[in-house]
Design a protein around this motif. Structure first.
Motif, mmCIF file in Angstrom:
data_model
loop_
_atom_site.group_PDB
_atom_site.id
_atom_site.type_symbol
_atom_site.label_atom_id
_atom_site.label_comp_id
_atom_site.label_asym_id
_atom_site.label_seq_id
_atom_site.Cartn_x
_atom_site.Cartn_y
_atom_site.Cartn_z
ATOM 1 N N ASP A 122 0.855 -1.196 0.000
ATOM 2 C CA ASP A 122 0.000 0.000 0.000
ATOM 3 C C ASP A 122 0.892 1.248 0.000
ATOM 4 O O ASP A 122 1.994 1.237 0.548
ATOM 5 N N THR A 132 -2.073 7.009 -8.843
ATOM 6 C CA THR A 132 -2.066 5.646 -9.373
ATOM 7 C C THR A 132 -3.264 5.481 -10.293
ATOM 8 O O THR A 132 -4.175 6.326 -10.323
ATOM 9 N N ASN A 134 -6.829 3.783 -11.254
ATOM 10 C CA ASN A 134 -7.990 3.373 -10.451
ATOM 11 C C ASN A 134 -8.004 4.021 -9.068
ATOM 12 O O ASN A 134 -8.268 3.380 -8.051
ATOM 13 N N GLU A 137 -11.246 3.802 -6.881
ATOM 14 C CA GLU A 137 -11.451 2.463 -6.319
ATOM 15 C C GLU A 137 -10.487 2.184 -5.181
ATOM 16 O O GLU A 137 -10.851 1.556 -4.184
ATOM 17 N N ARG A 138 -9.276 2.701 -5.305
ATOM 18 C CA ARG A 138 -8.227 2.326 -4.364
ATOM 19 C C ARG A 138 -7.998 3.346 -3.250
ATOM 20 O O ARG A 138 -7.349 3.027 -2.249
ATOM 21 N N ARG A 139 -8.542 4.568 -3.400
ATOM 22 C CA ARG A 139 -8.307 5.596 -2.392
ATOM 23 C C ARG A 139 -9.599 6.102 -1.762
ATOM 24 O O ARG A 139 -9.572 6.702 -0.675
ATOM 25 N N ILE A 155 -3.506 4.473 -0.348
ATOM 26 C CA ILE A 155 -3.843 3.980 -1.685
ATOM 27 C C ILE A 155 -3.573 2.479 -1.680
ATOM 28 O O ILE A 155 -2.421 2.039 -1.535
ATOM 29 N N LEU A 156 -4.628 1.696 -1.810
ATOM 30 C CA LEU A 156 -4.510 0.249 -1.690
ATOM 31 C C LEU A 156 -3.592 -0.338 -2.755
ATOM 32 O O LEU A 156 -3.510 0.156 -3.880
ATOM 33 N N ASN A 157 -2.933 -1.417 -2.385
ATOM 34 C CA ASN A 157 -2.053 -2.109 -3.323
ATOM 35 C C ASN A 157 -2.872 -2.905 -4.344
ATOM 36 O O ASN A 157 -4.108 -2.921 -4.302
ATOM 37 N N LEU A 158 -2.171 -3.571 -5.251
ATOM 38 C CA LEU A 158 -2.825 -4.330 -6.317
ATOM 39 C C LEU A 158 -3.119 -5.760 -5.913
ATOM 40 O O LEU A 158 -3.939 -6.430 -6.542
ATOM 41 N N ASN A 191 2.375 -2.412 -6.571
ATOM 42 C CA ASN A 191 1.914 -1.032 -6.674
ATOM 43 C C ASN A 191 2.764 -0.273 -7.684
ATOM 44 O O ASN A 191 3.932 -0.594 -7.901
#
Length: 227
Positions: A122, A132, A134, A137-139, A155-158, A191
């Motif tokens: 993350d 990043t 998306n 979706e990720r933040r 910010i979430l990882n992949l 990420n």
């Protein structure tokens, strides 16, 4: 039969890369680093949460704070091997670090690459920002994004499936080139950020509640990887 010329060329490249890589930890002491732990300011006998043990750099987790390189780095790949020594918990590698205690009077201005168990890779924005794909979706909602206290800085990882079981060693590679940041965990790209608001800085490791052992902290300039 393998081509001896190709094998010779590969051996030269590997040799050059290893010669130009720099271990940021000498295995004996904390030379090249300094400690920033707020609790140590007011409590004279507060323990230093960063120690050397059995040739490893160890973050004891408490009191909370950071160990920060004396030098500033730009355009590099950082390779870290780590494991949680006991209970799983939180820790992180900070890149592009600069002004100390910029967030919650604790965290230096930086981009954090999270090492928290089951969340490795993350991004956390600490008075610096990064973009990043998306992002919504990720933040989360854009109206709540920010880089200071109370804002959505994560910010979430992949992928959350790249870490090894507790007690085993994980490898994390962080590549910083200009304003772009890529992270791999155990070989998986977890990420990728760009348009970062910084492109150089110190490197920091956290003490953030859990004991973590580091057996490798090696930096290679990007120019040496591409030559």
């Amino acid at each position: 039969m393998k081509n001896p010329i190709i094998l010779f060329t590969l051996s030269i490249l590997v040799s050059c890369s290893s010669q130009n890589s720099k271990s940021l930890f000498n295995g004996k002491d904390l030379t090249g680093w300094h400690i920033d732990v707020p609790k140590m300011d007011s409590i004279p006998d507060a323990r230093n949460p960063f120690i050397v043990r059995d040739g490893m750099l160890v973050s004891l987790g408490t009191p909370q704070g950071h160990i920060i390189t004396d030098d500033v780095y730009k355009d590099f790949r950082l390779e870290v091997e780590y494991r949680f020594a006991g209970q799983p918990g939180n820790c992180g590698v900070l890149v592009f670090a600069s002004t100390p205690r910029s967030l919650y009077k604790m965290f230096p201005k930086s981009i954090e690459v999270q090492m928290m168990h089951e969340n490795a890779g993350d991004f956390w924005c600490i008075v610096e920002d990064i973009t990043t794909d998306n992002m919504l979706e990720r933040r989360g909602p854009k109206s709540e994004w920010g880089i200071t206290e109370g804002k959505k800085r994560r910010i979430l990882n992949l992928t959350d499936g790249s870490e090894k079981p507790l007690g085993e060693w994980n490898s994390m590679s962080i590549e910083c080139l200009n304003n772009e940041l890529k992270v791999w965990v155990n070989g998986d790209l977890v990420n990728h950020g760009y348009n970062a608001t910084a492109n150089k800085g110190q490197i920091a490791l956290q003490a953030e509640g859990a004991e973590v052992e580091f057996r490798k902290v090696v930096l290679t300039p990007i120019s040496q990887l591409t030559e």
